[in-house]
Design a protein around this motif. Structure first.
Motif, PDB file in Angstrom:
ATOM      1  N   PHE A 252       0.411  -1.004  -0.347  1.00 58.48           N
ATOM      2  CA  PHE A 252      -0.151   0.301   0.120  1.00 58.48           C
ATOM      3  C   PHE A 252       1.281   1.219   0.342  1.00 58.48           C
ATOM      4  N   PRO A 253       0.392   2.616  -0.787  1.00 53.39           N
ATOM      5  CA  PRO A 253      -1.180   2.532  -1.582  1.00 53.39           C
ATOM      6  C   PRO A 253      -0.455   1.425  -2.439  1.00 53.39           C
ATOM      7  N   HIS A 254      -2.359   1.531  -3.791  1.00 48.36           N
ATOM      8  CA  HIS A 254      -2.094   1.240  -4.404  1.00 48.36           C
ATOM      9  C   HIS A 254      -2.646   2.275  -5.304  1.00 48.36           C
ATOM     10  N   ASP A 255      -1.304   3.239  -6.572  1.00 56.37           N
ATOM     11  CA  ASP A 255      -1.791   3.686  -7.190  1.00 56.37           C
ATOM     12  C   ASP A 255      -2.240   3.649  -8.265  1.00 56.37           C
ATOM     13  N   VAL A 256      -3.955   3.270  -7.925  1.00 56.14           N
ATOM     14  CA  VAL A 256      -4.998   3.084  -9.420  1.00 56.14           C
ATOM     15  C   VAL A 256      -4.897   3.690 -10.236  1.00 56.14           C
ATOM     16  N   PRO A 257      -5.102   5.223 -10.553  1.00 59.85           N
ATOM     17  CA  PRO A 257      -5.393   6.006 -11.344  1.00 59.85           C
ATOM     18  C   PRO A 257      -3.850   5.478 -12.199  1.00 59.85           C
ATOM     19  N   ASN A 258      -2.633   5.753 -11.983  1.00 62.14           N
ATOM     20  CA  ASN A 258      -1.370   5.728 -13.008  1.00 62.14           C
ATOM     21  C   ASN A 258      -1.211   4.094 -13.598  1.00 62.14           C
ATOM     22  N   LEU A 259      -1.862   3.306 -12.049  1.00 62.84           N
ATOM     23  CA  LEU A 259      -1.818   1.666 -12.637  1.00 62.84           C
ATOM     24  C   LEU A 259      -2.519   1.352 -14.230  1.00 62.84           C
ATOM     25  N   ARG A 260      -3.480   1.764 -13.989  1.00 60.95           N
ATOM     26  CA  ARG A 260      -4.295   1.690 -14.853  1.00 60.95           C
ATOM     27  C   ARG A 260      -4.441   0.917 -16.700  1.00 60.95           C
ATOM     28  N   LYS A 261      -3.612   1.805 -17.021  1.00 60.13           N
ATOM     29  CA  LYS A 261      -2.405   2.134 -18.530  1.00 60.13           C
ATOM     30  C   LYS A 261      -1.343   1.312 -18.301  1.00 60.13           C
ATOM     31  N   THR A 262      -1.598  -0.172 -17.307  1.00 60.22           N
ATOM     32  CA  THR A 262       0.219  -1.350 -17.462  1.00 60.22           C
ATOM     33  C   THR A 262      -1.139  -2.700 -16.584  1.00 60.22           C
ATOM     34  N   ASN A 263      -2.374  -2.334 -16.829  1.00 58.60           N
ATOM     35  CA  ASN A 263      -3.005  -3.162 -16.656  1.00 58.60           C
ATOM     36  C   ASN A 263      -4.171  -3.831 -17.109  1.00 58.60           C
ATOM     37  N   LYS A 264      -4.463  -2.940 -17.897  1.00 59.08           N
ATOM     38  CA  LYS A 264      -5.832  -3.487 -18.649  1.00 59.08           C
ATOM     39  C   LYS A 264      -6.334  -2.291 -18.407  1.00 59.08           C
ATOM     40  N   ASN A 265      -6.675  -0.811 -18.311  1.00 58.24           N
ATOM     41  CA  ASN A 265      -7.682   0.243 -18.026  1.00 58.24           C
ATOM     42  C   ASN A 265      -8.349  -0.220 -17.174  1.00 58.24           C
ATOM     43  N   TYR A 266      -9.582  -0.834 -18.019  1.00 58.32           N
ATOM     44  CA  TYR A 266     -10.654  -0.554 -16.833  1.00 58.32           C
ATOM     45  C   TYR A 266     -10.745  -2.565 -16.341  1.00 58.32           C
ATOM     46  N   SER A 267     -10.360  -3.113 -17.121  1.00 59.49           N
ATOM     47  CA  SER A 267      -9.701  -4.365 -15.806  1.00 59.49           C
ATOM     48  C   SER A 267      -9.588  -4.335 -14.877  1.00 59.49           C
ATOM     49  N   LEU A 268      -8.605  -3.053 -14.623  1.00 61.14           N
ATOM     50  CA  LEU A 268      -7.807  -3.385 -12.730  1.00 61.14           C
ATOM     51  C   LEU A 268      -8.415  -3.043 -12.120  1.00 61.14           C
ATOM     52  N   ILE A 269      -9.967  -2.299 -12.716  1.00 62.46           N
ATOM     53  CA  ILE A 269     -11.064  -2.315 -11.015  1.00 62.46           C
ATOM     54  C   ILE A 269     -11.592  -3.808 -11.068  1.00 62.46           C
ATOM     55  N   LYS A 270     -11.676  -5.452 -11.467  1.00 62.68           N
ATOM     56  CA  LYS A 270     -11.881  -6.253 -10.733  1.00 62.68           C
ATOM     57  C   LYS A 270     -10.906  -6.722  -9.838  1.00 62.68           C
ATOM     58  N   ALA A 271      -9.476  -6.119  -9.558  1.00 60.81           N
ATOM     59  CA  ALA A 271      -8.448  -7.074  -8.980  1.00 60.81           C
ATOM     60  C   ALA A 271      -8.483  -5.540  -7.479  1.00 60.81           C
ATOM     61  N   LEU A 301     -33.083 -11.604  -7.184  1.00 58.95           N
ATOM     62  CA  LEU A 301     -31.738 -10.730  -7.525  1.00 58.95           C
ATOM     63  C   LEU A 301     -30.443 -11.866  -7.235  1.00 58.95           C
ATOM     64  N   ALA A 302     -29.537 -12.244  -8.236  1.00 60.14           N
ATOM     65  CA  ALA A 302     -28.526 -12.773  -7.538  1.00 60.14           C
ATOM     66  C   ALA A 302     -27.180 -12.089  -8.119  1.00 60.14           C
ATOM     67  N   VAL A 303     -26.483 -11.419  -6.718  1.00 60.86           N
ATOM     68  CA  VAL A 303     -25.725 -10.835  -7.272  1.00 60.86           C
ATOM     69  C   VAL A 303     -24.343 -12.055  -6.580  1.00 60.86           C
ATOM     70  N   SER A 304     -22.938 -11.636  -7.417  1.00 58.34           N
ATOM     71  CA  SER A 304     -21.929 -11.876  -6.865  1.00 58.34           C
ATOM     72  C   SER A 304     -19.984 -10.594  -6.961  1.00 58.34           C
ATOM     73  N   PHE A 305     -20.044 -11.184  -5.700  1.00 63.20           N
ATOM     74  CA  PHE A 305     -19.059 -10.061  -5.511  1.00 63.20           C
ATOM     75  C   PHE A 305     -17.514 -10.772  -5.684  1.00 63.20           C
ATOM     76  N   SER A 306     -17.377 -10.364  -6.992  1.00 66.19           N
ATOM     77  CA  SER A 306     -15.917 -11.038  -7.159  1.00 66.19           C
ATOM     78  C   SER A 306     -14.976 -10.796  -7.191  1.00 66.19           C
ATOM     79  N   SER A 307     -14.518  -9.260  -6.756  1.00 65.26           N
ATOM     80  CA  SER A 307     -13.188  -8.983  -6.787  1.00 65.26           C
ATOM     81  C   SER A 307     -12.597  -9.986  -5.835  1.00 65.26           C
ATOM     82  N   THR A 308     -13.209 -10.066  -4.792  1.00 65.86           N
ATOM     83  CA  THR A 308     -12.095 -10.903  -3.446  1.00 65.86           C
ATOM     84  C   THR A 308     -11.622 -12.338  -3.922  1.00 65.86           C
ATOM     85  N   ASP A 309     -12.106 -12.447  -5.524  1.00 69.72           N
ATOM     86  CA  ASP A 309     -11.145 -13.679  -5.482  1.00 69.72           C
ATOM     87  C   ASP A 309      -9.745 -13.111  -6.590  1.00 69.72           C
TER      88      ASP A 309
END
Length: 549
Positions: A252-271, A301-309
């Motif tokens: 920590f901290p993980h610099d999400v705004p700057n890490l987007r470009k090297t981690n498949k942009n919007y795919s980073l939100i999954k992790a 309503l079926a909801v799965s929280f995937s980011s934990t994985d």
């Protein structure tokens, strides 16, 4: 006298009729307008207890204390993977019946690897990518969500949402009104398949243009509380975690705004935990957009929280990142429960919360504590198996595929060599037990002709599907994984992978706890009983009587 007896018995019948009417009315009162199924991807049971002091009163603690908490719930089969877990929860049975034997597996008929929900017959709705070429066509049975429709003459709505496609599609069953998942990369939108519809509902389109995803990714990922208070997890800087691309250390901290470009942009939100917040926001939009819980029929309503994985795979189950992810998920759940209270009504909904599997602690970390564990070398094992077939049968072409701890034989090669298939299976099973890292092995022939009532082989048998599974199945030693040496994974039948939360809450649910063993497949018949519909057609679970009022 006759007149007296007539009046007496008439009074008895009247009383019984009144009782029946009261019972019917009570059952109707206990039927929710909305059922919410919550699956937290890769959640170990001990995350409830380990992080309990860090949780607020309105999230996990609320449903644990005011609902019914099953403390000894387990998966009763192997393998414990995402697609299999979600399917088993909603189908009320194991891969033996429902046919989803892994996330991806070797198709011995097509002679190729397949993914559980891929379907080229359909197209993406919502973006111009291929992420929507999906359907539940490989699911062989109905689900409790299908039964919601079948039991109400196709009335009531079923909506399923998750970041992962398989976690949205399989819980929704074959008849969902809509299943939606997240298309990352440069898309950053929720999508669906033409299997369900030809155009996104207006509420989905509105969410996709709301800017919520960019807002959630606009700040670095920092710990919710001061990191020095995270005493339930190991040091932040340790050798057991995997870094984001572009980071010097997995800390920590993980610099999400700057890490987007090297981690498949919007795919980073999954992790990152923001992926769970996004899912919660989208689920709330679904409730409003589809008017769930507002009609005379039961909605689901079926909801799965995937980011934990994703976080668990990358950082491991003992990491600061996992602790922070669950602290933040607890806040998201509190907001979601409050939203349900307001929009659906406290006495109008029932929910369950569970996980699709748990996870092993990083074997290299266990080794540092002198606890056994290790890493399975797939390539060395494949050569070992080919050596066996060459030594016994003079051919290295007998094995066609090895995947998911299963060995598929080349049926044509076996026939050409005029070998007995069952004998070949047994020879390989007997020999691979000598390979370091293999703990148990069994043939398909044995699984078809014998019945195992307990232990690992029982779990293996419940996960075996005669039509789709391999010819030889094997089990690695405890805490031995086929995975990189950084981060956690899952898939086994050991307690660290099978022991998960199972909590029921809401209308029709008793308040209490139980330490009795319950398999995960009991959820579907329990919910079916609550809402008064037939069990899924492959169901092998039992309704949990102590949960229901």
């Amino acid at each position: 006298m006759r007149k007296f007896l007539f009046l007496f018995f008439a009074g008895l019948f009247l009383t019984q009729a009144q009782v029946n009417e009261q019972t019917t009315a009570k059952n109707h009162e206990n039927k929710p307008k909305l059922v919410v199924g919550i699956v937290v991807d890769q959640m170990r049971y001990d995350y409830l207890t380990r992080f309990y002091s860090k949780y607020g009163e309105g999230g996990f603690k609320r449903i644990m204390n005011d609902g019914f908490n099953m403390k000894n719930a387990h998966y009763n089969y192997i393998p414990t993977y995402t697609a299999v877990g979600h399917t088993s929860i909603y189908a009320g049975t194991t891969p033996t019946n429902h046919g989803i034997i892994s996330n991806s597996w070797y198709d011995k008929y097509a002679k190729e690897g397949i993914y559980c929900v891929d379907d080229s017959n359909y197209n993406t709705v919502g973006t111009n990518s291929d992420e929507g070429k999906k359907s539940p066509h490989r699911l062989q049975t109905t689900t409790v969500t299908d039964q919601v429709h079948l039991g109400q003459n196709n009335n009531g709505k079923v909506i399923s949402v998750a970041i992962k496609d398989r976690s949205a599609i399989l819980p929704g069953g074959h008849t969902a009104n809509g299943a939606f998942w997240f298309d990352g990369g440069d898309q950053g939108k929720w999508v669906t398949s033409t299997f369900y519809m030809d155009k996104l509902p207006s509420w989905v389109a509105k969410y996709n243009t709301s800017g919520d995803v960019d807002k959630l990714m606009s700040k670095p990922w920092e710990t919710y509380y001061p990191i020095e208070t995270y005493t339930e997890s190991i040091a932040d800087d340790n050798p057991y975690e995997r870094k984001f691309k572009g980071e010097e250390k997995p800390t920590f901290p993980h610099d999400v705004p700057n890490l987007r470009k090297t981690n498949k942009n919007y795919s980073l939100i999954k992790a990152i935990p923001a992926g769970n917040t996004m899912t919660k926001n989208f689920a709330e939009a679904a409730i409003l957009g589809e008017n769930l819980g507002k009609s005379e029929f039961v909605d689901f309503l079926a909801v799965s929280f995937s980011s934990t994985d994703y976080v668990g795979h990358q950082f491991g189950v003992d990491s600061k990142e996992i602790e922070d992810t669950y602290i933040r998920l607890d806040k998201d759940l509190e907001e979601f429960f409050n939203f349900l209270d307001k929009e659906v009504g406290k006495g109008n909904y029932t929910l369950f919360l569970t996980a699709d599997h748990a996870a092993v602690q990083v074997p290299s970390y266990l080794n540092s504590l002198k606890i056994p564990g290790g890493y399975f070398d797939d390539e060395v094992f494949a050569n070992y198996v080919n050596d066996i077939t060459e030594n016994y049968f003079g051919s290295r072409e007998i094995v066609e595929n090895i995947s998911n701890f299963q060995i598929f034989l080349n049926a044509e090669e076996v026939r050409e060599l005029k070998l007995n298939k069952a004998y070949v299976q047994q020879v390989i099973a007997d020999e691979i037990i000598n390979f370091k890292g293999v703990y148990k092995s069994v043939t398909a022939q044995a699984l078809q002709s014998s019945s195992f009532d307990y232990g690992i082989l029982d779990l293996l048998q419940k996960g075996y599907n005669q039509k789709f599974s391999g010819d030889i199945l094997f089990v690695p030693t405890p805490a031995t994984i086929s995975y990189p040496k950084h981060g956690s994974t899952h898939g086994s039948g050991y307690s660290y992978d099978t022991h998960v939360p199972m909590i029921f809450y809401g209308v029709g649910i008793n308040q209490g706890t139980s330490m009795n063993y319950y398999p995960i497949i009991d959820i579907a018949p329990t919910i079916s009983t609550l809402i008064g519909v037939e069990y899924p057609n492959g169901n092998t679970g039992q309704p949990i009587s102590e949960v229901l009022e």
